[in-house]
Every structure is written in C-alpha cells, then in structure tokens.
Write a protein that holds these residues in place. Structure first.
Motif, PDB file in Angstrom:
ATOM      1  N   LEU A 171      -7.671  -5.188  -2.795  1.00  0.00           N
ATOM      2  CA  LEU A 171      -7.348  -4.995  -1.384  1.00  0.00           C
ATOM      3  C   LEU A 171      -7.504  -3.533  -0.971  1.00  0.00           C
ATOM      4  O   LEU A 171      -8.090  -3.224   0.056  1.00  0.00           O
ATOM      5  CB  LEU A 171      -5.910  -5.443  -1.111  1.00  0.00           C
ATOM      6  N   ASP A 172      -6.923  -2.663  -1.753  1.00  0.00           N
ATOM      7  CA  ASP A 172      -6.990  -1.227  -1.506  1.00  0.00           C
ATOM      8  C   ASP A 172      -6.520  -0.524  -2.769  1.00  0.00           C
ATOM      9  O   ASP A 172      -6.241  -1.160  -3.783  1.00  0.00           O
ATOM     10  CB  ASP A 172      -6.147  -0.820  -0.285  1.00  0.00           C
ATOM     11  N   PRO A 184     -15.540  -0.985  -6.862  1.00  0.00           N
ATOM     12  CA  PRO A 184     -14.221  -1.623  -6.818  1.00  0.00           C
ATOM     13  C   PRO A 184     -14.248  -2.978  -7.506  1.00  0.00           C
ATOM     14  O   PRO A 184     -15.227  -3.722  -7.421  1.00  0.00           O
ATOM     15  CB  PRO A 184     -13.946  -1.771  -5.316  1.00  0.00           C
ATOM     16  N   PRO A 185     -13.174  -3.331  -8.190  1.00  0.00           N
ATOM     17  CA  PRO A 185     -13.121  -4.635  -8.859  1.00  0.00           C
ATOM     18  C   PRO A 185     -13.060  -5.757  -7.829  1.00  0.00           C
ATOM     19  O   PRO A 185     -12.570  -5.570  -6.712  1.00  0.00           O
ATOM     20  CB  PRO A 185     -11.829  -4.563  -9.673  1.00  0.00           C
ATOM     21  N   GLY A 211       0.812  -1.205   0.000  1.00  0.00           N
ATOM     22  CA  GLY A 211       0.000   0.000   0.000  1.00  0.00           C
ATOM     23  C   GLY A 211       0.846   1.255   0.000  1.00  0.00           C
ATOM     24  O   GLY A 211       0.546   2.231  -0.708  1.00  0.00           O
ATOM     25  N   SER A 212       1.939   1.252   0.763  1.00  0.00           N
ATOM     26  CA  SER A 212       2.809   2.432   0.812  1.00  0.00           C
ATOM     27  C   SER A 212       3.550   2.614  -0.512  1.00  0.00           C
ATOM     28  O   SER A 212       3.820   3.750  -0.924  1.00  0.00           O
ATOM     29  CB  SER A 212       3.797   2.311   1.975  1.00  0.00           C
ATOM     30  N   ILE A 248      -7.769   4.624  -1.294  1.00  0.00           N
ATOM     31  CA  ILE A 248      -9.107   4.077  -1.549  1.00  0.00           C
ATOM     32  C   ILE A 248      -9.292   2.820  -0.712  1.00  0.00           C
ATOM     33  O   ILE A 248      -8.509   1.878  -0.821  1.00  0.00           O
ATOM     34  CB  ILE A 248      -9.302   3.734  -3.039  1.00  0.00           C
ATOM     35  N   ASP A 249     -10.312   2.817   0.119  1.00  0.00           N
ATOM     36  CA  ASP A 249     -10.698   1.630   0.884  1.00  0.00           C
ATOM     37  C   ASP A 249     -11.930   1.032   0.208  1.00  0.00           C
ATOM     38  O   ASP A 249     -13.011   1.632   0.259  1.00  0.00           O
ATOM     39  CB  ASP A 249     -11.019   1.999   2.330  1.00  0.00           C
TER      40      ASP A 249
END
Length: 252
Positions: A110-111, A105-106, A54-55, A76-77
């Motif tokens: 995950l994010d 979201p697809p 994510g980072s 995006i969550d």
C-alpha cells in the motif's frame, strides 16, 4: 375370562434419589472453577494489536536515527517509485533483490517508509512496506522464503546500477526473518535482511564493497531495534484505541 391389558415397566436399580459422593462433588466444583477461570482469562486476554497505519509506520521510523541523532526518513508511494533497470539470473532468484537492488515495490504494498545511511565505503538502506493485513505481509515473506530455498548456495548474477556475480548464501531463515548475502569475486557484498511484523515487511539492504567474510551482527542489531520500535508504536496504538473506545462508551 379376559384380563385387562397391562403395561410392562422396566426398572433399573433403586428408586431412591441418588446423592453425589464426596469425590463426585469435589470433581464438579473443580470443573465449575476451571470454567469460571477460563471465562475470566478469556475476558482479560490482551486484545490483538491493530494493523499498522501509515502514520504508525512513520512513527516507527521517527525513532530510527543515525549515530549523530539525525533522521531523514521519507514516505514511499509505490505508484511513484522509479524502478531500477537490471536483471537477476537465474530468474527464480529475482524476488530476493526486487525491492532492494531493483527498487521495485513488492506486489500488494500500500505504502511505506524508508531511510538511508551512507557509511563510507558501505551504504545501508532500511525501508518498510505496509500491506492491507498480516496475511498479505505473510505471503510476501513466503514468496521470498521460497526464492531463498531455491537459490541458496547457487551462483547468482545481478546486473544494473549495482552489479555482483557470485554465490548466494542464506544467513538466517525462520518464520519472521530472512537474511542472505551475495558475495562477488572481488569481495563486494550485497546483503539483505528481511523482517515480517504484523502487516508490514521491512528490508535492510547493505552494499559493502570491502573484502572479508560478511558479519551479520551489526545488521541484525538494526533489525532488532526496528522490531523494538514497532512493538512500542503498536502498544501505543493499542492504548490510544482502548482510550478512544472507553471515551465513546462513557459518552453513550
């Protein structure tokens, strides 16, 4: 008179020790060198890049700035994304506008990270979703490619916050990128560019309420810049990972 039992011995050729010919010796040396070279190349081969975290993805978007040098990227969550009400007809074409127009979201995401540019009268959204692995990203791209194959050149209707009804045209389709545009009768265009990279899939969604044919050049430049950013972050991640591994070995 009886004779003692005998044993038959089969012999073939001379019983003198053989020596390799010069040609055979040269071939043996060449084979040994090839094997040694192959082993060296295998040891020195670049390690596969680790999947994006994510980072990492936030680092990619930190470099995606507007022409004024500013950036408003946000995380995006998928669990908190508010999907837009709307429909796509035929239903088989819905995946093509699911993440963009319908803001859904697809599956398996995950994010993600996204940003937005308001370029009057046009508007551009750029966002990337992260999957558990490259296989998950590949499945998502394959799902979109299948929908594009079924819907390219057909009349598609999108209703919702943004509406368009017209022919869907494929602009690009290869193993890592897709691009397509839906042009309404009044010239309004909904254009989508998709890029699969490692364990991520990125969408560039352009709303262009202007007449004239769609020119994908600017959008393609944006996707190329995004891919360059991803490679840079990936290389940085690899160097950091190697440095941490080397530090751990020295401590032992």
């Amino acid at each position: 008179m009886t004779h003692p039992p005998t044993t038959d011995i089969l012999t073939h050729g001379s019983d003198r020790p053989r020596r390799l010919s010069r040609r055979g010796l040269a071939a043996l040396i060449a084979l040994a060198l090839a094997v040694a070279g192959g082993l060296t190349a295998w040891r020195l081969r670049p390690a596969p890049a680790p999947p994006f975290t994510g980072s990492d993805l936030q680092g990619v978007y930190a470099g995606m700035v507007r022409s004024d040098g500013t950036n408003d990227a946000s995380v995006i969550d998928p669990r908190r994304v508010a999907a837009e009400p709307g429909t796509v007809t035929p239903a088989a074409c819905e995946p093509l506008f699911e993440a963009s127009v319908l803001n859904r979201p697809p599956p398996g995401a995950l994010d993600g990270v996204g940003t937005f540019w308001a370029l009057r009268p046009s508007a551009v959204s750029l966002f990337s979703y992260r999957f558990a692995g490259a296989a998950g990203a590949g499945r998502e791209l394959a799902r979109l490619a299948g929908a594009l194959s079924a819907c390219g050149g057909t009349r598609v209707s999108v209703t919702g916050r943004l509406t368009a009804d017209g022919e869907l045209a494929a602009v690009r389709r290869d193993r890592v990128q897709l691009a397509y545009v839906l042009t309404a009768r009044d010239g309004t265009k909904l254009a989508v560019h998709v890029l699969a990279f490692s364990n991520t899939v990125s969408w560039q969604y352009r709303y262009e309420p202007v007449p004239g044919p769609y020119d994908p050049l600017v959008a393609q430049n944006v996707m190329d810049s995004l891919a360059d950013q991803m490679r840079a972050v990936q290389q940085l991640h690899r160097r950091v990972h190697r440095g941490a591994a080397a530090t751990g070995l020295r401590r032992r």
